[in-house]
Enzyme design. Structure first.
Site, mmCIF file in Angstrom:
data_model
loop_
_atom_site.group_PDB
_atom_site.id
_atom_site.type_symbol
_atom_site.label_atom_id
_atom_site.label_comp_id
_atom_site.label_asym_id
_atom_site.label_seq_id
_atom_site.Cartn_x
_atom_site.Cartn_y
_atom_site.Cartn_z
ATOM 1 N N ASP A 293 42.626 32.545 51.092
ATOM 2 C CA ASP A 293 43.235 33.398 50.198
ATOM 3 C C ASP A 293 43.963 34.151 51.023
ATOM 4 O OD1 ASP A 293 41.700 35.251 48.687
ATOM 5 O OD2 ASP A 293 40.756 33.451 48.527
ATOM 6 N N GLU B 99 39.049 40.703 37.997
ATOM 7 C CA GLU B 99 37.295 40.842 38.346
ATOM 8 C C GLU B 99 37.638 42.067 38.001
ATOM 9 O OE1 GLU B 99 37.691 41.015 42.765
ATOM 10 O OE2 GLU B 99 39.489 39.806 42.726
#
Length: 289
Positions: free
Chosen positions: A86, A177
């Protein structure tokens, strides 16, 4: 982003704006001719007051990682996975041929953050990985205290690339997150956080016919949603854990779909494994939901 790098870049930017020519010991490069460091669209830290936070940038800060020598798996486990990566604006223009040669067969690309930041390298990364033959997807870094889940879903879908059931495009992904700006859970109660995620997920599904994959750690999810288990039946799980195994999953998920197992390696950006064979990865990129 490395903290020392961020501080040195801030010093350099201030020096440029003050007209300084040289900063000894900092290693500042002068802006290119005609480039204004305050408005240059490639300077991601200055774009619309939002920074480029990568998937997992806050996970390692808060949860750490096992020693590198512990990152081992059995041959059977490795055989049942597909390697991927990613990336975000921090990687700039990616050499996708080199990424392919390093083993990457899929990649998630950061598209947006909040309702103001857009990855200036998104087109090169999203289209470049596809043209190389990879299965690609786009993700959004959530700022739940910035605006509603619906508003951020709209911003993401508007700037996140065309989703289709072509066997080459992964579902949209939502990065949940630790808050890089302050309180871990963005000042939201567990119930409010669950509702925010649900609003984002439902809006993305309404516009793309795909429920977003949820990127989150078990620790953060437990703390900030009360370990809510209501998303496992609709939203695939992308879990970060920089250790020898995936570990305990958040409530509601019986298995993970993608494991982000390291934040550096031979592939660009973060290192990932898809939990299954390549034909299952293609199926994930084909099913409408």
């Amino acid at each position: 982003m490395n903290v020392n790098f961020r501080l040195s870049r801030m010093v350099c930017r201030n020096a440029w704006m003050a007209g300084a020519i040289l900063l000894l010991g900092v290693g500042c490069a002068a802006p290119a001719e005609g480039q204004d460091p305050e408005t240059d669209t490639q300077n991601d830290d200055l774009r619309a007051g939002s920074e480029d936070h990568t998937a997992g940038s806050q996970i390692r800060l808060h949860e750490g990682a096992d020693a590198p020598e512990m990152l081992t798996e059995s041959a059977d486990a490795v055989a049942a996975t597909v390697l991927g990566c990613d990336v975000s604006g921090h990687q700039g223009n990616v050499n996708w041929a080199a990424a392919w040669n390093a083993g990457a067969r899929f990649c998630y690309v950061k598209a947006t953050e909040g309702t103001s930041y857009r990855n200036p390298y998104f087109a090169q990364q999203y289209n470049g990985s596809y043209n190389q033959g990879m299965i690609r997807g786009a993700y959004h870094f959530a700022l739940p205290n910035n605006s509603s889940g619906t508003a951020q879903a709209d911003f993401f879908v508007d700037h996140g690339g065309g989703w289709s059931s072509d066997g080459k495009t992964l579902p949209p992904a939502l990065d949940m997150e630790y808050n890089p700006y302050g309180a871990t859970c963005y000042g939201l109660s567990a119930a409010s956080m669950v509702q925010w995620v649900r609003d984002f997920s439902n809006r993305v599904h309404a516009r793309t016919r795909k429920y977003p994959m949820i990127y989150t750690s078990t620790s953060w999810w437990s703390q900030c949603t009360g370990n809510n288990g209501s998303f496992g039946s609709t939203n695939p799980l992308w879990i970060p854990r920089y250790g020898s195994s995936v570990g305990t999953l958040p409530a509601g998920w019986g298995f993970h779909t993608i494991w982000q197992y390291a934040d550096s390696g031979s592939m660009p950006g973060d290192q990932n494994r898809f939990n299954g064979a390549y034909d299952r990865l293609q199926a994930l990129a084909t099913n409408p939901d």
